[in-house]
Design a protein around this motif. Structure first.
Motif, PDB file in Angstrom:
ATOM      1  N   TYR A   1      26.989 -29.459 -41.377  1.00  0.00           N
ATOM      2  CA  TYR A   1      25.689 -28.829 -41.136  1.00  0.00           C
ATOM      3  C   TYR A   1      24.867 -28.886 -42.420  1.00  0.00           C
ATOM      4  CZ  TYR A   1      22.183 -25.300 -40.006  1.00  0.00           C
ATOM      5  OH  TYR A   1      21.021 -24.636 -39.782  1.00  0.00           O
ATOM      6  N   SER A   2      23.655 -29.378 -42.303  1.00  0.00           N
ATOM      7  CA  SER A   2      22.801 -29.506 -43.482  1.00  0.00           C
ATOM      8  C   SER A   2      21.367 -29.175 -43.115  1.00  0.00           C
ATOM      9  CB  SER A   2      22.876 -30.926 -44.062  1.00  0.00           C
ATOM     10  OG  SER A   2      22.388 -31.844 -43.104  1.00  0.00           O
ATOM     11  N   ILE A   3      20.628 -28.758 -44.108  1.00  0.00           N
ATOM     12  CA  ILE A   3      19.203 -28.444 -43.955  1.00  0.00           C
ATOM     13  C   ILE A   3      18.430 -29.337 -44.908  1.00  0.00           C
ATOM     14  CG2 ILE A   3      17.418 -26.675 -44.175  1.00  0.00           C
ATOM     15  CD1 ILE A   3      19.532 -24.598 -43.542  1.00  0.00           C
ATOM     16  N   LYS A   4      17.427 -30.007 -44.379  1.00  0.00           N
ATOM     17  CA  LYS A   4      16.609 -30.882 -45.190  1.00  0.00           C
ATOM     18  C   LYS A   4      15.178 -30.370 -45.161  1.00  0.00           C
ATOM     19  CE  LYS A   4      17.367 -35.239 -45.105  1.00  0.00           C
ATOM     20  NZ  LYS A   4      17.440 -36.663 -44.697  1.00  0.00           N
ATOM     21  N   VAL A   5      14.591 -30.200 -46.338  1.00  0.00           N
ATOM     22  CA  VAL A   5      13.211 -29.704 -46.468  1.00  0.00           C
ATOM     23  C   VAL A   5      12.315 -30.868 -46.838  1.00  0.00           C
ATOM     24  CG1 VAL A   5      11.663 -28.119 -47.658  1.00  0.00           C
ATOM     25  CG2 VAL A   5      14.030 -27.427 -47.170  1.00  0.00           C
ATOM     26  N   ILE A   6      11.283 -31.076 -46.025  1.00  0.00           N
ATOM     27  CA  ILE A   6      10.337 -32.167 -46.266  1.00  0.00           C
ATOM     28  C   ILE A   6       8.957 -31.562 -46.495  1.00  0.00           C
ATOM     29  CG2 ILE A   6       9.259 -34.215 -45.294  1.00  0.00           C
ATOM     30  CD1 ILE A   6      11.750 -34.648 -43.652  1.00  0.00           C
ATOM     31  N   GLU A   7       8.358 -31.878 -47.619  1.00  0.00           N
ATOM     32  CA  GLU A   7       7.031 -31.381 -47.932  1.00  0.00           C
ATOM     33  C   GLU A   7       5.989 -32.379 -47.414  1.00  0.00           C
ATOM     34  OE1 GLU A   7       6.662 -30.592 -52.028  1.00  0.00           O
ATOM     35  OE2 GLU A   7       8.221 -29.043 -52.075  1.00  0.00           O
ATOM     36  N   LEU A   8       5.119 -31.896 -46.558  1.00  0.00           N
ATOM     37  CA  LEU A   8       4.082 -32.751 -45.994  1.00  0.00           C
ATOM     38  C   LEU A   8       2.865 -32.860 -46.902  1.00  0.00           C
ATOM     39  CD1 LEU A   8       4.216 -31.613 -42.265  1.00  0.00           C
ATOM     40  CD2 LEU A   8       5.316 -33.590 -43.327  1.00  0.00           C
ATOM     41  N   PHE A   9       2.630 -31.836 -47.727  1.00  0.00           N
ATOM     42  CA  PHE A   9       1.437 -31.864 -48.591  1.00  0.00           C
ATOM     43  C   PHE A   9       1.859 -31.693 -50.047  1.00  0.00           C
ATOM     44  CE2 PHE A   9      -1.427 -31.815 -45.129  1.00  0.00           C
ATOM     45  CZ  PHE A   9      -0.843 -31.039 -44.156  1.00  0.00           C
TER      46      PHE A   9
ATOM     47  N   LEU B   1     -10.831 -34.909 -43.200  1.00  0.00           N
ATOM     48  CA  LEU B   1      -9.940 -34.618 -42.078  1.00  0.00           C
ATOM     49  C   LEU B   1      -9.054 -35.809 -41.752  1.00  0.00           C
ATOM     50  CD1 LEU B   1      -8.958 -33.007 -39.590  1.00  0.00           C
ATOM     51  CD2 LEU B   1     -10.955 -33.893 -38.360  1.00  0.00           C
ATOM     52  N   TYR B   2      -9.650 -36.985 -41.647  1.00  0.00           N
ATOM     53  CA  TYR B   2      -8.868 -38.166 -41.283  1.00  0.00           C
ATOM     54  C   TYR B   2      -7.917 -38.576 -42.407  1.00  0.00           C
ATOM     55  CZ  TYR B   2     -11.531 -38.751 -37.009  1.00  0.00           C
ATOM     56  OH  TYR B   2     -12.071 -38.565 -35.772  1.00  0.00           O
ATOM     57  N   ALA B   3      -8.292 -38.273 -43.642  1.00  0.00           N
ATOM     58  CA  ALA B   3      -7.367 -38.554 -44.740  1.00  0.00           C
ATOM     59  C   ALA B   3      -6.107 -37.688 -44.623  1.00  0.00           C
ATOM     60  CB  ALA B   3      -8.059 -38.306 -46.081  1.00  0.00           C
ATOM     61  N   GLU B   4      -6.283 -36.401 -44.283  1.00  0.00           N
ATOM     62  CA  GLU B   4      -5.119 -35.528 -44.089  1.00  0.00           C
ATOM     63  C   GLU B   4      -4.305 -35.957 -42.872  1.00  0.00           C
ATOM     64  OE1 GLU B   4      -4.217 -33.394 -46.242  1.00  0.00           O
ATOM     65  OE2 GLU B   4      -6.008 -33.553 -47.497  1.00  0.00           O
ATOM     66  N   LEU B   5      -4.988 -36.366 -41.828  1.00  0.00           N
ATOM     67  CA  LEU B   5      -4.264 -36.846 -40.647  1.00  0.00           C
ATOM     68  C   LEU B   5      -3.465 -38.099 -40.967  1.00  0.00           C
ATOM     69  CD1 LEU B   5      -6.950 -36.334 -37.841  1.00  0.00           C
ATOM     70  CD2 LEU B   5      -4.893 -34.974 -38.256  1.00  0.00           C
ATOM     71  N   ASP B   6      -4.014 -38.929 -41.845  1.00  0.00           N
ATOM     72  CA  ASP B   6      -3.303 -40.142 -42.242  1.00  0.00           C
ATOM     73  C   ASP B   6      -2.019 -39.787 -43.014  1.00  0.00           C
ATOM     74  OD1 ASP B   6      -3.298 -43.108 -42.434  1.00  0.00           O
ATOM     75  OD2 ASP B   6      -3.401 -42.677 -44.584  1.00  0.00           O
ATOM     76  N   LYS B   7      -2.107 -38.737 -43.822  1.00  0.00           N
ATOM     77  CA  LYS B   7      -0.895 -38.292 -44.535  1.00  0.00           C
ATOM     78  C   LYS B   7       0.159 -37.791 -43.547  1.00  0.00           C
ATOM     79  CE  LYS B   7      -3.331 -36.860 -48.751  1.00  0.00           C
ATOM     80  NZ  LYS B   7      -3.651 -35.707 -49.620  1.00  0.00           N
ATOM     81  N   ILE B   8      -0.288 -37.015 -42.573  1.00  0.00           N
ATOM     82  CA  ILE B   8       0.658 -36.511 -41.581  1.00  0.00           C
ATOM     83  C   ILE B   8       1.290 -37.664 -40.807  1.00  0.00           C
ATOM     84  CG2 ILE B   8       0.861 -35.130 -39.481  1.00  0.00           C
ATOM     85  CD1 ILE B   8      -1.330 -33.341 -40.563  1.00  0.00           C
ATOM     86  N   GLU B   9       0.484 -38.669 -40.480  1.00  0.00           N
ATOM     87  CA  GLU B   9       1.020 -39.826 -39.762  1.00  0.00           C
ATOM     88  C   GLU B   9       2.079 -40.543 -40.587  1.00  0.00           C
ATOM     89  OE1 GLU B   9      -0.580 -43.951 -37.623  1.00  0.00           O
ATOM     90  OE2 GLU B   9      -1.895 -42.778 -38.935  1.00  0.00           O
ATOM     91  N   GLY B  10       1.813 -40.674 -41.896  1.00  0.00           N
ATOM     92  CA  GLY B  10       2.803 -41.317 -42.750  1.00  0.00           C
ATOM     93  C   GLY B  10       4.096 -40.528 -42.824  1.00  0.00           C
TER      94      GLY B  10
END
Length: 527
Positions: free
Chosen positions: A519-527, A493-502
């Motif tokens: 106007y632009s759309i930017k897609v960011i992949e969290l995982f 859990l904390y490892a995933e939270l650390d990724k989200i924090e980054g």
């Protein structure tokens, strides 16, 4: 010669000189103490320059053969003055005396030798004199009699015996809290009238600590609890702060000698004054553990900041070894009991929610893509877990979890716990941790409740002290396995939270595009 005198108001007839005028006493090298009235009002003319103060002699003291370089004096009332640093009239050149003089009749009212050497410092506050000498600070209660010639000459007759026992200056000086109590005066002897259930209400309201301790030594249990309660109700806060420890020691001493004497009510009243700690009366908690007085122990663990680790472990062992049925009859703090009652009655999650608690999923990756339902497995994070101990026992265990300790001092004493006790305590801590994890967003109103950090610390301490034994014990295998899986899920859990924090930090640092009109759309992949 220098004489130090605190400023304080004086009485003039029936009027008190308020904040505008104060008494200032000073002395010449001849040993005379003078008084001057200082006016704090500003001059209306604006005249500058020093003005000579009018003064009058209020006391003439003998300097003796040696030279007096410094002394201290403090005004007790309009007729009495306390002085240190001057030779005693009858003790030669010895200056280590505290003397109280009647300035109206120039007579010595009382004196007390202060061994160890005086520092020529003296304070008066709340009816007590504070005199540092040697390595000791003496706190001396006093009470001045009404100034009269008979009182100054020591010939004032008292109409009541109770007045002769209180109100005298010298009679209080053998009651110093830091010294041994000596009973040399006839006026301080306790009345031979026995106090029992029928006449205990007739005791004097001016009862001293010496009288109370004598009652504790000789009277019945019921009478002792009554007189202690009356003393606590009638004594001032300052006197009670000084006397609470001595009364508790006397009660413990008699309880240890007489197995049938145990003043539970008197102990609780002394604890509720909040003037006791373990260092003041170290035998009280040991006595309460011997009697299995969990009510008293709970109050002490909530109030005492200095409980040794050995006592903490002894209390924990007594709680775990006592059946729930016996503890359920104890009168405990209802706020702590209600906290546990609410915590144990919180609704459990549904079947769909069980698999995704705290970042842990019981299903394997292979099963996630399959449409065939897999066989349900026992989830160590399942929150539908019952409290392994009773309601009242869990309340007492919470007090242990919240007690201050040192890891190095606590670990050796934890090894004295048996394996069944360790397993039971670990199961309870696991129950608390799971409930706290599930109800992180719900604030249960309680004055005292263990924190998540305290729960985790105790789990670590128990595992450190008994890990080898727990690994070898068959009955502890399932518990240790569940704790291992739970810790592993928390790490994930904390490892995933650390990724989200980054990722959030990257978003924060990402600068806005210079061309704000596009106007632009930017897609960011969290995982």
């Amino acid at each position: 010669m220098r004489i130090v005198t605190p400023l304080m108001p004086i009485l003039t007839g029936n009027c008190v000189l308020m904040a505008a005028e104060y008494l200032c006493s000073h002395s010449d090298s001849n040993g005379s103490v003078y008084e001057s009235v200082l006016s704090l009002r500003t001059s209306s003319t604006g005249a500058e320059g020093a003005q000579k103060l009018p003064r009058s002699v209020c006391l003439s003291l003998s300097v003796g053969e040696g030279q007096v370089t410094s002394a201290a004096a403090v005004v007790l009332d309009e007729a009495h003055l306390a002085v240190v640093g001057f030779p005693h009239p009858s003790a030669g050149a010895n200056k280590d005396y505290l003397c109280i003089w009647n300035i109206h009749f120039q007579t010595l009212q009382a004196s007390k030798e202060m061994p160890g050497g005086l520092f020529t410092q003296l304070w008066c506050y709340g009816g007590k004199l504070y005199v540092p000498h040697g390595k000791t600070l003496s706190v001396i209660p006093f009470e001045c009699r009404k100034s009269s010639l008979a009182a100054a000459m020591g010939r004032l007759k008292q109409s009541r015996q109770s007045e002769s026992q209180s109100c005298a200056l010298v009679s209080f000086w053998t009651t110093q809290p830091h010294g041994d109590i000596t009973k040399t005066q006839e006026t301080r002897r306790i009345s031979t009238r026995q106090v029992n259930g029928s006449n205990v209400k007739g005791t004097s309201s001016a009862q001293t600590v010496d009288q109370l301790t004598e009652h504790i030594k000789t009277e019945t249990l019921e009478a002792v609890q009554v007189v202690v309660g009356e003393f606590i109700c009638r004594a001032s806060q300052t006197d009670l702060q000084l006397a609470a420890g001595r009364i508790a020691l006397e009660l413990v001493s008699r309880s240890q000698m007489d197995g049938n004497f145990y003043p539970h009510s008197a102990f609780l009243q002394l604890l509720n004054t909040q003037y006791l700690c373990h260092s003041v009366c170290p035998g009280m908690l040991l006595l309460a553990l011997e009697k299995k007085d969990f009510d008293l122990c709970q109050t002490a663990f909530q109030l005492f900041p200095d409980i040794p680790e050995a006592i903490t472990c002894a209390y924990l062992k007594a709680i775990l070894s006592t059946p729930d049925s016996e503890i359920d009859s104890v009168n405990l703090d209802m706020d702590s009991v209600m906290f546990m009652k609410v915590l144990t009655q919180i609704g459990c999650p549904s079947e769909e929610e069980v698999g995704q608690q705290n970042g842990f999923c019981s299903s394997t990756p292979e099963d996630s893509g399959s449409h065939t339902p897999s066989k349900p497995q026992r989830d160590p994070l399942h929150l539908d877990i019952k409290c392994p101990v009773g309601l009242y026992k869990s309340t007492l265990l919470n007090d242990v979890v919240q007690t201050a300790y040192s890891d190095r001092l606590l670990l050796p004493h934890l090894k004295d716990l048996t394996v069944p006790h360790v397993i039971l305590f670990l199961q309870y801590l696991q129950f608390l941790y799971l409930r706290y994890s599930h109800e992180a967003g719900i604030q249960i109103q309680a004055l005292r409740s263990p924190s998540m950090a305290q729960i985790v610390d105790w789990v670590c301490l128990l595992l450190d002290a008994h890990f080898t034994v727990l690994v070898m014990a068959p009955e502890a295998k399932r518990l240790v396995s569940d704790l291992h899986k739970f810790v592993r899920s928390q790490v994930k859990l904390y490892a995933e939270l650390d990724k989200i924090e980054g990722s959030l930090q990257v978003l924060k640092k990402d600068k806005q595009s210079e061309d704000s009109g596009v106007y632009s759309i930017k897609v960011i992949e969290l995982f």
